[in-house]
Design a protein around this motif. Structure first.
Motif, PDB file in Angstrom:
ATOM      1  N   ASN A  54      -9.254   5.032  -8.914  1.00  0.00           N
ATOM      2  CA  ASN A  54      -9.973   5.532  -7.741  1.00  0.00           C
ATOM      3  C   ASN A  54      -9.850   4.629  -6.517  1.00  0.00           C
ATOM      4  N   VAL A  55      -8.879   3.714  -6.549  1.00  0.00           N
ATOM      5  CA  VAL A  55      -8.597   2.896  -5.370  1.00  0.00           C
ATOM      6  C   VAL A  55      -7.126   3.036  -5.002  1.00  0.00           C
ATOM      7  N   GLU A  56      -6.811   2.627  -3.774  1.00  0.00           N
ATOM      8  CA  GLU A  56      -5.412   2.455  -3.389  1.00  0.00           C
ATOM      9  C   GLU A  56      -5.046   1.024  -3.745  1.00  0.00           C
ATOM     10  N   PHE A  57      -4.013   0.840  -4.553  1.00  0.00           N
ATOM     11  CA  PHE A  57      -3.700  -0.468  -5.129  1.00  0.00           C
ATOM     12  C   PHE A  57      -2.327  -0.930  -4.651  1.00  0.00           C
ATOM     13  N   VAL A 104      -0.533   3.287  -7.147  1.00  0.00           N
ATOM     14  CA  VAL A 104       0.025   1.939  -6.978  1.00  0.00           C
ATOM     15  C   VAL A 104       1.226   1.955  -6.043  1.00  0.00           C
ATOM     16  N   LYS A 105       1.219   1.028  -5.083  1.00  0.00           N
ATOM     17  CA  LYS A 105       2.389   0.726  -4.269  1.00  0.00           C
ATOM     18  C   LYS A 105       2.693  -0.763  -4.453  1.00  0.00           C
ATOM     19  N   GLN A 144      16.487  -2.282  -3.704  1.00  0.00           N
ATOM     20  CA  GLN A 144      16.770  -2.645  -5.102  1.00  0.00           C
ATOM     21  C   GLN A 144      15.508  -2.550  -5.954  1.00  0.00           C
ATOM     22  N   TYR A 145      14.380  -2.973  -5.388  1.00  0.00           N
ATOM     23  CA  TYR A 145      13.114  -3.018  -6.133  1.00  0.00           C
ATOM     24  C   TYR A 145      12.235  -1.777  -5.916  1.00  0.00           C
ATOM     25  N   ASN A 146      12.695  -0.854  -5.080  1.00  0.00           N
ATOM     26  CA  ASN A 146      11.914   0.353  -4.779  1.00  0.00           C
ATOM     27  C   ASN A 146      10.523  -0.011  -4.258  1.00  0.00           C
ATOM     28  N   LEU A 147      10.496  -0.882  -3.233  1.00  0.00           N
ATOM     29  CA  LEU A 147       9.237  -1.363  -2.676  1.00  0.00           C
ATOM     30  C   LEU A 147       8.784  -0.480  -1.517  1.00  0.00           C
TER      31      LEU A 147
END
Length: 305
Positions: A54-57, A104-105, A144-147
């Motif tokens: 329930n949060v943006e992480f 998650v981002k 490369q890391y899909n950030l």
């Protein structure tokens, strides 16, 4: 004909006098939780850290540094390399944690305190070449890391504030324009030299900066709730219009600690619609304690207004 005129008149009146409901500002979102990870090589993994749905992480990988050993004695040329724990925080593990949790981002942080047994200085020889190299090298790492974003955490400077402003401001602008990243943050603390650089950047490029990860844990250990709230108001004024996040350090070495009133301060800010989010330095240190305060932080953030 008369009906049409009446309808048009009503539309005009509605435009001039909108309903009270439509002009009320929406409550500020305050469900952002951010955690730095990977700088201390404590074998911490994304999956070790509890994620409240329930949060943006945001995980923030620490650090990518423009330290190019092949360019010695001038290694700070914008050619960034990875200095986080890649054994435990790899591209496949980034993809896995994002697949497991839709909220998650993952971002990377630039700079940090030290590299190669010395300070990690910001010291480009040329704005244009630094920006060009930085855009190129960071685009490669991010893809490369899909950030999703970057964080600016330079803490030591051998360049003036204007140079820092143009290098970092142009970098963020280019990465956003190229759709390489969707958000950017800065991580200043209350030091005259540090603030002179970040405030110069904020004045010119603040519109490109989504979050201010202010290092409140850099204040003295034993900070009181009242002092913390005063510091928060001061920095919110300095970074006027910015989303200034509150913070604590896992090892309790500075600032207002979770054990001594941090969540009391957060609750007060939340009640005033001023809590834009919480970040923690760092997962590496929190691992030993089972991430107790990460759980508490996210539980507080998840409470609706």
């Amino acid at each position: 004909m008369e009906f049409s005129m009446l309808f048009i008149t009503l539309l005009i009146l509605q435009a001039i006098f909108p309903s009270q409901a439509s002009i009320q500002a929406a409550p500020a979102k305050s469900d952002l939780f951010r955690e730095y990870i990977g700088a201390e090589f404590n074998n911490v993994r994304f999956t070790d850290v509890p994620v409240n749905p329930n949060v943006e992480f945001h995980f923030i990988l620490s650090f990518a540094i423009d330290y190019d050993t092949s360019s010695s004695p001038s290694p700070t040329n914008g050619k960034f390399n990875i200095f986080w724990d890649t054994d435990n925080l790899s591209p496949s593990q980034v993809s896995s944690i994002k697949n497991q949790h839709s909220n998650v981002k993952v971002a990377l942080s630039l700079g940090g305190d030290s590299v190669a047994n010395g300070y990690a200085y910001f010291n480009p020889s040329s704005v244009d070449s630094w920006v060009s190299n930085a855009v190129s090298s960071l685009t490669r790492i991010i893809q490369q890391y899909n950030l999703d974003g970057i964080d600016i955490d330079y803490e030591h400077f051998q360049a003036d504030p204007d140079t820092f402003t143009e290098c970092i401001g142009q970098l963020i602008t280019a990465l956003k324009r190229n759709r390489v990243i969707s958000f950017a943050s800065i991580a200043p603390f209350d030091d005259d030299q540090v603030q002179s650089h970040y405030l110069a950047l904020w004045r010119k490029y603040g519109h490109q900066i989504d979050y201010v990860n202010f290092q409140f844990y850099a204040y003295d250990q034993g900070t009181s709730v009242a002092q913390f709230l005063k510091y928060f108001n001061t920095q919110s004024s300095n970074y006027n219009g910015g989303k200034v996040l509150v913070s604590f350090i896992s090892d309790g070495s500075g600032g207002l600690s979770p054990a001594n009133g941090f969540f009391t301060a957060c609750s007060k800010l939340k009640s005033q619609n001023q809590l834009h989010g919480i970040f923690v330095w760092s997962a590496d240190d929190s691992k030993a304690g089972g991430f107790r305060y990460e759980k508490q932080s996210q539980a507080l953030l998840a409470i609706p207004h």
